[in-house]
Scaffold this motif. Structure first.
Motif, PDB file in Angstrom:
ATOM      1  N   UNK A 249      11.305  -9.714 109.883  1.00 24.15           N
ATOM      2  CA  UNK A 249      11.635 -10.050 108.498  1.00 24.15           C
ATOM      3  C   UNK A 249      10.331 -10.390 107.790  1.00 24.15           C
ATOM      4  N   UNK A 250      10.131  -9.761 106.648  1.00 22.07           N
ATOM      5  CA  UNK A 250       8.928  -9.951 105.833  1.00 22.07           C
ATOM      6  C   UNK A 250       9.397 -10.162 104.404  1.00 22.07           C
ATOM      7  N   UNK A 251       9.128 -11.347 103.849  1.00 19.61           N
ATOM      8  CA  UNK A 251       9.655 -11.711 102.540  1.00 19.61           C
ATOM      9  C   UNK A 251       8.519 -12.074 101.612  1.00 19.61           C
ATOM     10  N   UNK A 252       8.458 -11.356 100.483  1.00 21.06           N
ATOM     11  CA  UNK A 252       7.481 -11.636  99.432  1.00 21.06           C
ATOM     12  C   UNK A 252       8.223 -12.325  98.287  1.00 21.06           C
ATOM     13  N   UNK A 253       8.264 -13.659  98.271  1.00 20.36           N
ATOM     14  CA  UNK A 253       9.108 -14.370  97.307  1.00 20.36           C
ATOM     15  C   UNK A 253       8.729 -14.120  95.857  1.00 20.36           C
ATOM     16  N   UNK A 254       7.438 -13.965  95.571  1.00 19.81           N
ATOM     17  CA  UNK A 254       7.008 -13.816  94.177  1.00 19.81           C
ATOM     18  C   UNK A 254       7.479 -12.504  93.561  1.00 19.81           C
ATOM     19  N   UNK A 255       7.766 -11.509  94.391  1.00 20.55           N
ATOM     20  CA  UNK A 255       8.267 -10.225  93.885  1.00 20.55           C
ATOM     21  C   UNK A 255       9.710  -9.959  94.302  1.00 20.55           C
ATOM     22  N   UNK A 256      10.282 -10.848  95.117  1.00 18.99           N
ATOM     23  CA  UNK A 256      11.667 -10.681  95.541  1.00 18.99           C
ATOM     24  C   UNK A 256      11.881  -9.567  96.545  1.00 18.99           C
ATOM     25  N   UNK A 257      10.831  -9.165  97.273  1.00 14.37           N
ATOM     26  CA  UNK A 257      10.959  -8.073  98.241  1.00 14.37           C
ATOM     27  C   UNK A 257      11.251  -8.639  99.627  1.00 14.37           C
ATOM     28  N   UNK A 258      12.370  -8.231 100.197  1.00 17.17           N
ATOM     29  CA  UNK A 258      12.745  -8.655 101.544  1.00 17.17           C
ATOM     30  C   UNK A 258      12.850  -7.417 102.432  1.00 17.17           C
ATOM     31  N   UNK A 259      11.893  -7.285 103.341  1.00 15.75           N
ATOM     32  CA  UNK A 259      11.888  -6.208 104.316  1.00 15.75           C
ATOM     33  C   UNK A 259      12.487  -6.736 105.614  1.00 15.75           C
ATOM     34  N   UNK A 260      13.371  -5.971 106.223  1.00 11.01           N
ATOM     35  CA  UNK A 260      13.884  -6.325 107.544  1.00 11.01           C
ATOM     36  C   UNK A 260      13.935  -5.069 108.405  1.00 11.01           C
ATOM     37  N   UNK A 261      13.845  -5.266 109.711  1.00  7.34           N
ATOM     38  CA  UNK A 261      13.910  -4.142 110.641  1.00  7.34           C
ATOM     39  C   UNK A 261      14.438  -4.626 111.972  1.00  7.34           C
ATOM     40  N   UNK A 262      15.123  -3.723 112.657  1.00 11.99           N
ATOM     41  CA  UNK A 262      15.617  -3.977 113.999  1.00 11.99           C
ATOM     42  C   UNK A 262      15.340  -2.735 114.828  1.00 11.99           C
ATOM     43  N   UNK A 263      14.779  -2.908 116.002  1.00 11.48           N
ATOM     44  CA  UNK A 263      14.386  -1.767 116.830  1.00 11.48           C
ATOM     45  C   UNK A 263      15.568  -0.838 117.071  1.00 11.48           C
ATOM     46  N   UNK A 264      15.371   0.428 116.750  1.00  8.67           N
ATOM     47  CA  UNK A 264      16.398   1.440 116.946  1.00  8.67           C
ATOM     48  C   UNK A 264      17.442   1.503 115.857  1.00  8.67           C
ATOM     49  N   UNK A 265      17.353   0.619 114.856  1.00  6.21           N
ATOM     50  CA  UNK A 265      18.384   0.572 113.815  1.00  6.21           C
ATOM     51  C   UNK A 265      17.811   0.717 112.414  1.00  6.21           C
ATOM     52  N   UNK A 266      16.521   1.004 112.294  1.00  8.97           N
ATOM     53  CA  UNK A 266      15.934   1.279 110.998  1.00  8.97           C
ATOM     54  C   UNK A 266      15.360   0.059 110.311  1.00  8.97           C
ATOM     55  N   UNK A 267      14.735   0.314 109.168  1.00 10.57           N
ATOM     56  CA  UNK A 267      14.135  -0.725 108.330  1.00 10.57           C
ATOM     57  C   UNK A 267      14.691  -0.591 106.923  1.00 10.57           C
ATOM     58  N   UNK A 268      14.819  -1.726 106.241  1.00  9.72           N
ATOM     59  CA  UNK A 268      15.348  -1.714 104.883  1.00  9.72           C
ATOM     60  C   UNK A 268      14.524  -2.636 103.998  1.00  9.72           C
ATOM     61  N   UNK A 269      14.524  -2.343 102.716  1.00 12.75           N
ATOM     62  CA  UNK A 269      13.940  -3.203 101.692  1.00 12.75           C
ATOM     63  C   UNK A 269      15.047  -3.582 100.737  1.00 12.75           C
ATOM     64  N   UNK A 270      15.392  -4.861 100.700  1.00 18.86           N
ATOM     65  CA  UNK A 270      16.498  -5.349  99.875  1.00 18.86           C
ATOM     66  C   UNK A 270      17.756  -4.506 100.086  1.00 18.86           C
ATOM     67  N   UNK A 271      17.989  -4.143 101.348  1.00 20.17           N
ATOM     68  CA  UNK A 271      19.194  -3.411 101.716  1.00 20.17           C
ATOM     69  C   UNK A 271      19.092  -1.903 101.656  1.00 20.17           C
ATOM     70  N   UNK A 272      18.023  -1.348 101.060  1.00 17.59           N
ATOM     71  CA  UNK A 272      17.865   0.099 100.939  1.00 17.59           C
ATOM     72  C   UNK A 272      17.037   0.632 102.106  1.00 17.59           C
ATOM     73  N   UNK A 273      17.502   1.681 102.781  1.00 19.90           N
ATOM     74  CA  UNK A 273      16.765   2.223 103.931  1.00 19.90           C
ATOM     75  C   UNK A 273      15.375   2.704 103.536  1.00 19.90           C
ATOM     76  N   UNK A 274      14.426   2.541 104.466  1.00 15.78           N
ATOM     77  CA  UNK A 274      13.033   2.916 104.234  1.00 15.78           C
ATOM     78  C   UNK A 274      12.650   4.127 105.060  1.00 15.78           C
ATOM     79  N   UNK A 275      11.773   4.960 104.479  1.00 14.18           N
ATOM     80  CA  UNK A 275      11.193   6.082 105.195  1.00 14.18           C
ATOM     81  C   UNK A 275       9.828   6.380 104.596  1.00 14.18           C
ATOM     82  N   UNK A 276       8.835   6.588 105.453  1.00 13.63           N
ATOM     83  CA  UNK A 276       7.490   6.865 104.967  1.00 13.63           C
ATOM     84  C   UNK A 276       7.480   8.153 104.149  1.00 13.63           C
ATOM     85  N   UNK A 277       6.485   8.282 103.268  1.00 12.01           N
ATOM     86  CA  UNK A 277       6.370   9.475 102.437  1.00 12.01           C
ATOM     87  C   UNK A 277       6.079  10.699 103.316  1.00 12.01           C
ATOM     88  N   UNK A 278       6.684  11.855 102.999  1.00  6.07           N
ATOM     89  CA  UNK A 278       6.499  13.058 103.828  1.00  6.07           C
ATOM     90  C   UNK A 278       5.257  13.849 103.438  1.00  6.07           C
TER      91      UNK A 278
END
Length: 278
Positions: free
Chosen positions: A127-156
């Protein structure tokens, strides 16, 4: 906030542990934000790096709540005394109460609370939380990463031409001599810099040598679960909870760019970089 014990006969159940981690880091971020808005009291630690009252308050809060979840999980934090006990634990909380303290002190928004659960050398929850911008990143091994609930994927992105890059100026200078890249403003939180590779805002992020487990573990899992890579400059994955929790110069990017950069990345000029040069 309430704390729900998560241990069972086979150890911690990851589902409630992930939820409790997110809740705890969010609450810690709110404490840090209130202190940020009230004004910063700071001093210099023995390694000539800054620390604030908020760093210490958040560290105490996180230690109290996270260690209550399971007594068998070890502890490693930038603002806590280290010792050999953690080396004998299978699971370890890796904590940076405020990553980007200099940004925090300067009144910037590029700082975050960073926590990962490391299991046998690799992060499994983050869990990585940037309070001043309201960004909450979370991740669980094998289950993906999300930013404020939206799935994340690196740029292609497959080529360096036009790639958005961030990191120490000397690294960017060297890369710019090899390809026409877009240099992005410095992000003083290393964890946030790396996490922005997971969002696709940054294509390539460099880190100078001497970063520590607490700077990296949460962002590492977030990037990995967004299908990116964070490694040493020669492509070696990172291992956490070593006796010396420190790492050499690093490279973070999506798979195609990472493969190209392992061959082409500039050699790090700052193996003995200070924290301010990361």
């Amino acid at each position: 906030m309430s704390v729900e014990p998560t241990s069972g006969p086979d150890g911690p159940d990851p589902a409630p542990l992930a939820r409790q981690l997110t809740e705890t880091v969010t609450a810690a971020g709110e404490i840090a934000l209130a202190m940020f808005q009230a004004g910063v009291k700071s001093w210099t630690k023995g390694n000539n790096s800054p620390v604030t009252e908020a760093d210490m308050a958040v560290d105490v809060f996180l230690h109290r709540h996270l260690t209550a979840l399971d007594a068998g999980i070890g502890w490693l934090s930038e603002e806590s005394a280290d010792g050999p006990a953690r080396l004998g634990t299978r699971r370890l909380w890796v904590v940076d109460p405020i990553d980007g303290t200099r940004g925090f002190m300067a009144g910037g928004h590029d700082w975050a609370v960073s926590v990962a659960l490391v299991e046998e050398g690799r992060p499994v929850l983050a869990a990585l939380f940037a309070p001043a911008t309201g960004e909450l990143f979370t991740a669980e091994a094998g289950r993906g990463a999300v930013l404020n609930g939206a799935p994340l994927k690196v740029a292609p992105r497959h080529t360096l031409d036009g790639a958005r890059v961030a990191g120490p100026p000397a690294d960017l200078d060297a890369l710019a001599r090899r390809a026409p890249v877009e240099r992005l403003p410095r992000v003083r939180s290393l964890a946030l810099r790396l996490a922005r590779v997971a969002t696709g805002e940054i294509d390539v992020a460099f880190a100078a040598g001497n970063s520590n487990d607490w700077d990296l573990a949460a962002a590492d899992l977030i990037v990995h679960e967004a299908h990116g890579l964070l490694t040493t400059r020669d492509g070696t994955p990172l291992t956490y909870n070593a006796p010396e929790p420190r790492h050499p110069a690093l490279l973070c990017a999506g798979p195609a760019l990472h493969a190209a950069l392992v061959e082409r990345a500039p050699q790090p000029p700052f193996f003995n970089a200070t924290l301010d040069q990361r």
